[in-house]
Structures are given as C-alpha cells and as structure tokens.
Design a protein around this motif. Sequence first.
Motif, PDB file in Angstrom:
ATOM      1  N   ARG A 177       1.088  17.274 -33.268  1.00  0.00           N
ATOM      2  CA  ARG A 177       0.794  16.299 -34.320  1.00  0.00           C
ATOM      3  C   ARG A 177       1.159  14.885 -33.868  1.00  0.00           C
ATOM      4  O   ARG A 177       0.410  13.937 -34.113  1.00  0.00           O
ATOM      5  CB  ARG A 177       1.538  16.668 -35.611  1.00  0.00           C
ATOM      6  CG  ARG A 177       1.011  17.941 -36.279  1.00  0.00           C
ATOM      7  CD  ARG A 177       1.572  18.114 -37.674  1.00  0.00           C
ATOM      8  NE  ARG A 177       3.012  18.330 -37.670  1.00  0.00           N
ATOM      9  CZ  ARG A 177       3.586  19.527 -37.597  1.00  0.00           C
ATOM     10  NH1 ARG A 177       2.843  20.624 -37.516  1.00  0.00           N
ATOM     11  NH2 ARG A 177       4.907  19.634 -37.620  1.00  0.00           N
ATOM     12  N   ALA A 178       2.298  14.757 -33.206  1.00  0.00           N
ATOM     13  CA  ALA A 178       2.704  13.434 -32.717  1.00  0.00           C
ATOM     14  C   ALA A 178       1.733  12.910 -31.666  1.00  0.00           C
ATOM     15  O   ALA A 178       1.394  11.719 -31.650  1.00  0.00           O
ATOM     16  CB  ALA A 178       4.118  13.507 -32.135  1.00  0.00           C
ATOM     17  N   GLU A 212       4.817  20.276 -33.860  1.00  0.00           N
ATOM     18  CA  GLU A 212       5.202  18.893 -34.143  1.00  0.00           C
ATOM     19  C   GLU A 212       4.872  17.971 -32.979  1.00  0.00           C
ATOM     20  O   GLU A 212       4.564  16.790 -33.184  1.00  0.00           O
ATOM     21  CB  GLU A 212       6.694  18.815 -34.508  1.00  0.00           C
ATOM     22  CG  GLU A 212       7.669  19.090 -33.370  1.00  0.00           C
ATOM     23  CD  GLU A 212       7.992  20.570 -33.184  1.00  0.00           C
ATOM     24  OE1 GLU A 212       8.957  20.854 -32.456  1.00  0.00           O
ATOM     25  OE2 GLU A 212       7.271  21.418 -33.763  1.00  0.00           O
ATOM     26  N   VAL A 226      -3.409  15.626 -38.938  1.00  0.00           N
ATOM     27  CA  VAL A 226      -3.163  14.184 -38.743  1.00  0.00           C
ATOM     28  C   VAL A 226      -4.446  13.361 -38.809  1.00  0.00           C
ATOM     29  O   VAL A 226      -4.438  12.175 -38.504  1.00  0.00           O
ATOM     30  CB  VAL A 226      -2.429  13.919 -37.403  1.00  0.00           C
ATOM     31  CG1 VAL A 226      -1.074  14.602 -37.402  1.00  0.00           C
ATOM     32  CG2 VAL A 226      -3.267  14.357 -36.202  1.00  0.00           C
ATOM     33  N   GLN A 245      -1.640  11.875 -33.402  1.00  0.00           N
ATOM     34  CA  GLN A 245      -1.543  10.854 -34.448  1.00  0.00           C
ATOM     35  C   GLN A 245      -2.222   9.558 -33.988  1.00  0.00           C
ATOM     36  O   GLN A 245      -1.978   9.063 -32.900  1.00  0.00           O
ATOM     37  CB  GLN A 245      -0.074  10.558 -34.769  1.00  0.00           C
ATOM     38  CG  GLN A 245       0.142   9.640 -35.953  1.00  0.00           C
ATOM     39  CD  GLN A 245      -0.178  10.316 -37.275  1.00  0.00           C
ATOM     40  OE1 GLN A 245       0.272  11.421 -37.535  1.00  0.00           O
ATOM     41  NE2 GLN A 245      -0.959   9.655 -38.109  1.00  0.00           N
ATOM     42  N   GLY A 246      -3.096   9.031 -34.842  1.00  0.00           N
ATOM     43  CA  GLY A 246      -3.788   7.792 -34.517  1.00  0.00           C
ATOM     44  C   GLY A 246      -5.047   7.973 -33.695  1.00  0.00           C
ATOM     45  O   GLY A 246      -5.728   6.989 -33.373  1.00  0.00           O
ATOM     46  N   CYS A 247      -5.384   9.226 -33.355  1.00  0.00           N
ATOM     47  CA  CYS A 247      -6.609   9.512 -32.594  1.00  0.00           C
ATOM     48  C   CYS A 247      -7.671  10.072 -33.538  1.00  0.00           C
ATOM     49  O   CYS A 247      -7.369  10.929 -34.377  1.00  0.00           O
ATOM     50  CB  CYS A 247      -6.334  10.523 -31.477  1.00  0.00           C
ATOM     51  SG  CYS A 247      -5.251   9.897 -30.182  1.00  0.00           S
ATOM     52  N   ASP A 248      -8.880   9.594 -33.394  1.00  0.00           N
ATOM     53  CA  ASP A 248      -9.967  10.144 -34.204  1.00  0.00           C
ATOM     54  C   ASP A 248     -10.788  11.172 -33.437  1.00  0.00           C
ATOM     55  O   ASP A 248     -11.532  11.941 -34.038  1.00  0.00           O
ATOM     56  CB  ASP A 248     -10.876   9.022 -34.724  1.00  0.00           C
ATOM     57  CG  ASP A 248     -11.475   8.176 -33.612  1.00  0.00           C
ATOM     58  OD1 ASP A 248     -10.942   8.175 -32.483  1.00  0.00           O
ATOM     59  OD2 ASP A 248     -12.498   7.503 -33.878  1.00  0.00           O
TER      60      ASP A 248
END
Length: 289
Positions: free
Chosen positions: A58-59, A55, A91, A62-65
């Motif tokens: 994932r956090a 977790e 994510v 998150q928001g990274c490509d």
Amino acid sequence: MICITGAGGTVGSEVVKQLELAKVPFRVAYFSKEKVDAALAKGIEAVIIDYNRPETLRAAFQGCDRLFLLGPNALNQTQLELNAVEAAKAVGVQYIVKQSVMGAEEEAFSLALVHRPVEKAIESSGMAWTFLRPNSFMQNVVTFMSETIKTEAAFYSASGAAKIAHVDVRDIAAVAVKALTEPIHTGQAYTLTGPEALTYDELANELSKVLGRSISHISLSPSNLKHGMLAEGMPEAIADRMLDLERYYREDQASRITNDIKQVTGHDPRRFAQYTRDYASLLQLAQAV
C-alpha cells in the motif's frame, strides 16, 4: 505516476529502461534495500516492498494511478499477486498492466493456473486493466542455458521437437510501455509472440552460426530433466511447474504466432537471429588472459 513491480527482473528491468528513454515519470519497487539504494543514487524514485506485508504494498502504490504487476516466481506467486491487487485497489490505483502468460485464459498448464486467478481478481476489482500474455522468452537462453552453452556447448530441454514462438523481452517491454502510457489498451489481453516458431534444434543451429562453434540441443525425458533440476537445488514443486510447461510445448500449444506486438508498437517483433547477435557476448567463453 506509474509504479513498476518486478523492476529487477527480466521484463521489469527492460520496462524501466524503456520508460527512462521515453522520459515518462515512474517509481520502481524492489525487494532489496540494496536495489532501492542503487536506484535512488541514480535519481530514480524507488521503494521497497514485501508481498507478504500488504502495508508495504500500500505504501509503495500510494499516489500511483497505474501499476505494472509481476510478482516473484514463488510457489505462492498467485497469493502474493492477489495481495498486490488488493493493496492497489485500497489506495486508489486506477489501472493495472498485468504480465501474465500465453494461454492463461485456457488454464491448461501450471503457469496459466498461477496467473489466471490474478487476472480474474483484477477483472472483478473495478480497476481498468491490460493483460500481457507472452510466450517463452528468448532471454531464457542466457538466463537459464548460458552456463552449459559456455561449458558444454549444449543446452537441455524436455520439449523434443516442439515449435515455440519465442519472444524477445524487449518487445514485451515495448508493449508494456505503450499499455502504461496509452489509454486505448484498457480491457485488452495481448498474446505476445515472436514472428516464427522454432524448435530448440533450430535455436541451437542459430547459436552455432553466431557463436562460431557447434552448439547442441539435447532432448531429455521429463524424468531426466527433473533429476537435473533437483540436483541443481530447484524446489520440486517449481521443477514440476517447469516440466508441465515443457509438456505444454510438446503438445504444440506454443507455436501460435500473433500480430499483437506489431499492432501495439508499430514494429515487427525481433527474430531469434537478431536476439542471438545482440546477446552473443553473454554466451561466449571467457578469453584467457
């Protein structure tokens, strides 16, 4: 957005430095709250991760490509990095630049067996990828050998007269930055080496010239080197992993020189003589006050 794992390590910290210079937005991921706080104080976006707690991965992602992936040097490094691959896919990360190891594709020594399963998982994940497969770091001279160079004017290995095309981490990081910022590198696996293959005796000669005092390379048997590693508190399984790398060197598997660094960055890789001049202060004896 780019996320950099291993941001406190030898390569990751240099990737961070070069991304800062290039003014490319990025996020760093650390294991310790202290490092996160220090980065935030400098205005760097930073998050804490624990590879054993997906977790947190994932956090962090998150928001990274794009993701630069290098997990901790642990006995279960493979599984920890596989956790990161799963989290990245979950994510929506689109592209992973994975730091691996020279020869990973052949799976012929212990570190290759650590990294290749992660490469395979990335290849089958549906995410785009680039693999960086560096040879032995020049920076290992400071990281692992500086104490005895300072106190004994010597360093130790079980590599004998093996020739190794050591590579400067600054060049690895330069390739990583190109891979993270230029889409032309997707699907490529780059083997990163220095421009010359040198024995540890030759490294000792170069160190002697730059430091102005005689530095020796002392070649030990694998069993004697293992005894020294264990005496310093290294876990036996990690010691065995390092000794297998020394075996790989003795079999002349690390003397190959590639043009990949120049191909990607446009500049020749640094020679060991340049590295030694740049980092000599870290190998000098402390001056008496």
